[in-house]
Design a protein around this motif. Sequence first.
Motif, PDB file in Angstrom:
ATOM      1  N   PRO A  27       0.820  -1.213   0.000  1.00 22.74           N
ATOM      2  CA  PRO A  27       0.000   0.000   0.000  1.00 22.74           C
ATOM      3  C   PRO A  27       0.861   1.274   0.000  1.00 22.74           C
ATOM      4  CG  PRO A  27      -0.793  -1.557   1.640  1.00 22.74           C
ATOM      5  CD  PRO A  27       0.519  -2.081   1.139  1.00 22.74           C
ATOM      6  N   GLU A  28       0.287   2.308  -0.576  1.00 25.21           N
ATOM      7  CA  GLU A  28       0.989   3.584  -0.751  1.00 25.21           C
ATOM      8  C   GLU A  28       1.384   4.241   0.575  1.00 25.21           C
ATOM      9  OE1 GLU A  28       0.156   7.781  -3.100  1.00 25.21           O
ATOM     10  OE2 GLU A  28      -1.564   6.564  -2.460  1.00 25.21           O
ATOM     11  N   ARG A  29       0.479   4.296   1.503  1.00 20.17           N
ATOM     12  CA  ARG A  29       0.751   5.045   2.730  1.00 20.17           C
ATOM     13  C   ARG A  29       1.953   4.517   3.504  1.00 20.17           C
ATOM     14  NH1 ARG A  29      -3.195   8.546   6.111  1.00 20.17           N
ATOM     15  NH2 ARG A  29      -1.764   9.266   7.710  1.00 20.17           N
ATOM     16  N   PRO A  30       2.058   3.209   3.766  1.00 17.37           N
ATOM     17  CA  PRO A  30       3.252   2.736   4.468  1.00 17.37           C
ATOM     18  C   PRO A  30       4.558   3.033   3.713  1.00 17.37           C
ATOM     19  CG  PRO A  30       1.554   1.045   4.488  1.00 17.37           C
ATOM     20  CD  PRO A  30       1.074   2.139   3.574  1.00 17.37           C
ATOM     21  N   MET A  31       4.494   3.040   2.386  1.00 20.13           N
ATOM     22  CA  MET A  31       5.698   3.383   1.627  1.00 20.13           C
ATOM     23  C   MET A  31       6.059   4.854   1.820  1.00 20.13           C
ATOM     24  SD  MET A  31       5.754   1.146  -1.874  1.00 20.13           S
ATOM     25  CE  MET A  31       4.117   1.499  -2.475  1.00 20.13           C
ATOM     26  N   LEU A  32       5.058   5.740   1.750  1.00 20.52           N
ATOM     27  CA  LEU A  32       5.327   7.169   1.949  1.00 20.52           C
ATOM     28  C   LEU A  32       5.829   7.436   3.366  1.00 20.52           C
ATOM     29  CD1 LEU A  32       2.232   8.759   0.173  1.00 20.52           C
ATOM     30  CD2 LEU A  32       4.611   8.822  -0.620  1.00 20.52           C
ATOM     31  N   GLU A  33       5.131   6.873   4.353  1.00 21.07           N
ATOM     32  CA  GLU A  33       5.549   7.065   5.740  1.00 21.07           C
ATOM     33  C   GLU A  33       6.937   6.480   5.983  1.00 21.07           C
ATOM     34  OE1 GLU A  33       2.306   5.234   7.828  1.00 21.07           O
ATOM     35  OE2 GLU A  33       1.139   7.110   7.884  1.00 21.07           O
ATOM     36  N   GLY A  34       7.198   5.308   5.424  1.00 23.07           N
ATOM     37  CA  GLY A  34       8.492   4.662   5.608  1.00 23.07           C
ATOM     38  C   GLY A  34       9.635   5.444   4.984  1.00 23.07           C
ATOM     39  N   LEU A  35       9.418   5.981   3.793  1.00 21.98           N
ATOM     40  CA  LEU A  35      10.474   6.764   3.145  1.00 21.98           C
ATOM     41  C   LEU A  35      10.723   8.058   3.909  1.00 21.98           C
ATOM     42  CD1 LEU A  35      12.493   6.783   0.861  1.00 21.98           C
ATOM     43  CD2 LEU A  35      10.742   7.813  -0.601  1.00 21.98           C
TER      44      LEU A  35
END
Length: 173
Positions: free
Chosen positions: A18-26
Amino acid sequence: MAWNAPEVTRFYEPSEGPERPMLEGLLEWHRATLLHKCAGLTGEQLALRAAPPSTLSLLGLVRHMADVERSWFRRRLRGEEIPPIHQRPDVADADFEDTNPARADRDLEILRREWEDVRAAAAEVSLDHTFRHPHREEWMSLRWVYLHMIEEYARHNGHADILRERIDGAKGE
């Protein structure tokens, strides 16, 4: 014995899903990278302006990012009526101008606390949630804020790379 900025552990963000965990993780990776660039340095080293006449320093970047985080996530996204942390109307670029080596530990802690507050501010908000930017008079989404913050950290972490290498020769990501 002099205070030194603590070591930090960085974790890679998810690279699929999912997009959100990728954005938050980066974003978390970039946040930790700024602290990684400060790790092991004294307050004096963190406040060193390694490329005069520029006022840019690692400590200034820490202070600047605390204000940037607060501005985007809490003041703009959530509409909280809270003042900037380090900015002052009587000093242009106070986050860079007012660095004090004796307060370096406090400034790093302020940044860490602001991260906790902005994580909480964004936690229950959809990536599609929009707000009106007060100066640009346009609508923006939380998704855009994440992308902007990743860009902001990436740019300043590049500055931090140069500053750190100038201070003690340390290189790396």
